[in-house]
Design an enzyme around this catalytic site. Structure first.
Site, PDB file in Angstrom:
ATOM      1  N   CYS A  76     -56.616  23.104 -35.105  1.00  0.00           N
ATOM      2  CA  CYS A  76     -55.327  23.291 -35.755  1.00  0.00           C
ATOM      3  C   CYS A  76     -55.460  23.113 -37.269  1.00  0.00           C
ATOM      4  O   CYS A  76     -56.019  22.125 -37.733  1.00  0.00           O
ATOM      5  CB  CYS A  76     -54.342  22.282 -35.189  1.00  0.00           C
ATOM      6  N   CYS A 163     -48.302  25.685 -32.597  1.00  0.00           N
ATOM      7  CA  CYS A 163     -48.915  24.400 -32.255  1.00  0.00           C
ATOM      8  C   CYS A 163     -49.843  24.629 -31.061  1.00  0.00           C
ATOM      9  O   CYS A 163     -49.431  25.191 -30.052  1.00  0.00           O
ATOM     10  CB  CYS A 163     -47.824  23.408 -31.903  1.00  0.00           C
ATOM     11  N   TYR A 316     -39.823   1.712 -11.138  1.00  0.00           N
ATOM     12  CA  TYR A 316     -39.817   2.441 -12.416  1.00  0.00           C
ATOM     13  C   TYR A 316     -40.009   3.930 -12.104  1.00  0.00           C
ATOM     14  O   TYR A 316     -40.944   4.565 -12.569  1.00  0.00           O
ATOM     15  CB  TYR A 316     -40.925   1.957 -13.357  1.00  0.00           C
ATOM     16  N   ASP A 385     -44.862   2.275 -11.969  1.00  0.00           N
ATOM     17  CA  ASP A 385     -45.195   3.145 -13.113  1.00  0.00           C
ATOM     18  C   ASP A 385     -44.361   2.658 -14.299  1.00  0.00           C
ATOM     19  O   ASP A 385     -43.427   3.329 -14.732  1.00  0.00           O
ATOM     20  CB  ASP A 385     -44.875   4.604 -12.755  1.00  0.00           C
ATOM     21  N   CYS A 412     -49.366   3.699 -18.576  1.00  0.00           N
ATOM     22  CA  CYS A 412     -49.580   4.469 -19.805  1.00  0.00           C
ATOM     23  C   CYS A 412     -50.141   3.571 -20.897  1.00  0.00           C
ATOM     24  O   CYS A 412     -50.268   3.975 -22.031  1.00  0.00           O
ATOM     25  CB  CYS A 412     -48.280   5.120 -20.260  1.00  0.00           C
TER      26      CYS A 412
HETATM   27  N1  SAH Z   1     -42.542   7.402 -12.539  1.00  0.00           N
HETATM   28  C1  SAH Z   1     -41.848   8.284 -13.441  1.00  0.00           C
HETATM   29  C2  SAH Z   1     -41.568   7.745 -14.852  1.00  0.00           C
HETATM   30  C3  SAH Z   1     -42.133   6.451 -15.255  1.00  0.00           C
HETATM   31  S1  SAH Z   1     -41.853   6.082 -16.943  1.00  0.00           S
HETATM   32  C4  SAH Z   1     -42.583   9.615 -13.527  1.00  0.00           C
HETATM   33  O1  SAH Z   1     -43.727   9.735 -13.107  1.00  0.00           O
HETATM   34  O2  SAH Z   1     -42.002  10.559 -14.048  1.00  0.00           O
HETATM   35  C5  SAH Z   1     -41.201   4.461 -16.819  1.00  0.00           C
HETATM   36  C6  SAH Z   1     -39.766   4.415 -16.350  1.00  0.00           C
HETATM   37  O3  SAH Z   1     -39.352   3.043 -16.292  1.00  0.00           O
HETATM   38  C7  SAH Z   1     -38.769   5.095 -17.278  1.00  0.00           C
HETATM   39  O4  SAH Z   1     -38.057   6.051 -16.538  1.00  0.00           O
HETATM   40  C8  SAH Z   1     -37.846   3.964 -17.745  1.00  0.00           C
HETATM   41  O5  SAH Z   1     -36.507   4.363 -17.907  1.00  0.00           O
HETATM   42  C9  SAH Z   1     -37.972   2.957 -16.642  1.00  0.00           C
HETATM   43  N2  SAH Z   1     -37.691   1.536 -16.971  1.00  0.00           N
HETATM   44  C10 SAH Z   1     -37.920   0.883 -18.124  1.00  0.00           C
HETATM   45  N3  SAH Z   1     -37.618  -0.421 -18.018  1.00  0.00           N
HETATM   46  C11 SAH Z   1     -37.152  -0.603 -16.748  1.00  0.00           C
HETATM   47  C12 SAH Z   1     -36.680  -1.745 -16.027  1.00  0.00           C
HETATM   48  N4  SAH Z   1     -36.607  -2.958 -16.584  1.00  0.00           N
HETATM   49  N5  SAH Z   1     -36.305  -1.571 -14.744  1.00  0.00           N
HETATM   50  C13 SAH Z   1     -36.375  -0.349 -14.155  1.00  0.00           C
HETATM   51  N6  SAH Z   1     -36.812   0.757 -14.801  1.00  0.00           N
HETATM   52  C14 SAH Z   1     -37.201   0.640 -16.076  1.00  0.00           C
END
Ligand code: SAH
Length: 457
Positions: A76, A163, A316, A385, A412
């Protein structure tokens, strides 16, 4: 007291050894950590120290004495100005190795776990044109329309079309839009004054269905000559199935406002992960790299080792993508997520895919999971997650109390994952296998999926 072996303004020679969380080079002098922008592992450099802190220092490169064999020319042209990609100038195979090493060293240093099997990072065969969502700011300078990106660390728009990590079709969309703005001399948003109409253009592209959604974000309700814009866009790019105006009149950095008006076609486009369908609207959250999402979820599914009789918790869960993926192979999946809109999407997508063995709960995981446990719910397999800060301690404690056979940890951020693996180890769960997956080539992000087994299994 740490002995600080460097002084601000002085020059030193060193070899870059690693990269940090933002892709910056890391070198050491007498064991003291120095962060060096634009340094690549195995570069031999002369640096000048620009800042000294208690535990680290910052330096800038004065001269590259010997170039790292992994240093390549970024594809890029605006790599240095943009900041969207941080490590495009490192050979891709080396990027994958650096990501694996980051995970491995976090597990050993922070997690204090030894002998854990960390696989090679699963990368992309062609690590470009992978993002399914792009957002470009629109502005003007000396009467010329600019659409592109903000220069690193500023809000100055750099006009660039193309991009490399985005779908190529974005260039066409931007060309049409720019010609339209010029023809009718439509005003663009000025962040300082809060005046001007066009703010951003956002595109969402389904690589599976080929459908495209274009969202024009405006600072005001009316969009002049909109029928002409619709006609031009759809004629040039017939894959466009939805054009939406999003209204954002607030003086804010947040790109999207609350109100959406569909100007053309559908309100939503369909995207797929494997056989599962998902409805995507302008405001929906969706994983941005569909190719590697599939790789990540397949690995999570493999690690979950479902036989069909299991109760699974997906903590999550976001819009429930992993929940639905696993629901195809489990007896029941419970998803827990803090954002109400995401849970609404999860429920809708469950219906869309006829997966009636799912149930979703809105709330903080640290409150909802203990509550469900008290109500008597148990899990055979748990998936977490979490966001970058990792899992709440209460969540980990409750998971262990539920006594599942396996835990699959999707992360992540390697450092917080390693901290949580250590806690889970103390709670009776052994980390067995770790698989880094490259979700975001050319950026410093590292995604990982890990499986833990109950000590007795
Ligand atoms: N598993 C999903 C996204 C995970 S990202 C996928 O693969 O697409 C992490 C997620 O945790 C987000 O959606 C965020 O809103 C949520 N999150 C953040 N803090 C949290 C909490 N205290 N309790 C429950 N969820 C939460």
């Amino acid at each position: 007291m740490v002995n600080i072996p460097v002084e601000e303004g002085n020059r030193y020679k060193l070899t870059i050894e690693d990269i940090g969380d933002s892709g910056e080079g890391i070198g050491r002098i007498e064991g003291f950590t120095i962060f060096i922008n634009d340094g690549i592992p195995e570069d031999k450099v002369l640096i000048e120290i620009t800042k000294v802190k208690k535990n680290y220092a910052m330096g800038k490169i004065i001269e590259i004495i010997e170039k790292s064999p992994f240093r390549i020319d970024p594809v890029c042209a605006v790599f240095h100005e943009c900041g969207g990609c941080q490590i495009q100038n490192i050979d891709y195979e080396k990027q994958l190795l650096l990501k694996k090493n980051k995970v491995k060293s976090s597990i050993e240093r922070i997690g204090k776990l030894e002998g854990v099997l960390v696989h090679d990072t699963l990368g992309m065969e062609i690590p470009f044109a992978y993002r399914n969502k792009a957002q470009f700011p629109i502005g003007k300078e000396n009467g010329n329309t600019l659409i592109g990106f903000y220069e690193k660390g500023t809000h100055k728009i750099v006009d660039i079309n193309g991009c490399k990590i985005q779908h190529e079709i974005n260039s066409k969309i931007l060309d049409v839009l720019k010609a339209f703005i010029d023809t009718h001399n439509i005003s663009t948003y000025n962040e300082k004054t809060g005046k001007g109409l066009l703010r951003h253009v956002l595109t969402r592209i389904s690589y599976a269905s080929k459908d495209i959604m274009v969202v024009i974000i405006t600072n005001g309700k009316s969009l002049p000559f909109k029928d002409e814009l619709i006609q031009k866009l759809t004629k040039e790019i017939p894959e466009i199935k939805s054009i939406v105006q999003n209204i954002n009149t607030k003086k804010t950095n947040v790109i999207l406002g609350r109100e959406c008006r569909t100007m053309y076609g559908q309100d939503k486009i369909l995207d797929y992960i494997g056989d599962l369908k998902f409805e995507i609207s302008p405001l929906s959250f969706f994983q941005v790299n569909p190719f590697q999402t599939r790789v990540l979820y397949d690995k999570a599914l493999e690690y979950a080792k479902l036989e069909g009789n299991e109760t699974v918790f997906d903590i999550y869960c976001g819009i429930g993508t992993i929940s639905l993926f696993l629901a195809q192979k489990a007896k029941k999946v419970y998803g827990i997520e803090i954002i109400d809109a995401a849970i609404k999407d999860a429920r809708r997508n469950a219906k869309l895919n006829n997966l009636s063995n799912t149930e979703f709960f809105v709330g903080k995981a640290e409150e909802v999971v203990p509550k469900l446990y008290k109500e008597g719910l148990r899990a055979d397999v748990v998936i977490v997650d979490p966001p970058r800060k990792g899992c709440d301690r209460e969540v980990l404690n409750t998971i262990a109390s539920m006594n599942p056979k396996r835990i699959v940890y999707v992360s992540c951020k390697p450092s917080t994952m390693a901290r949580d693996l250590k806690i889970l180890d103390e709670l009776g769960y052994r980390t067995v296998e770790v698989q880094p997956v490259d979700m975001f080539p050319h950026t410093a992000h590292v995604e990982t999926v890990t499986v833990l087994y109950r000590q007795d299994s």
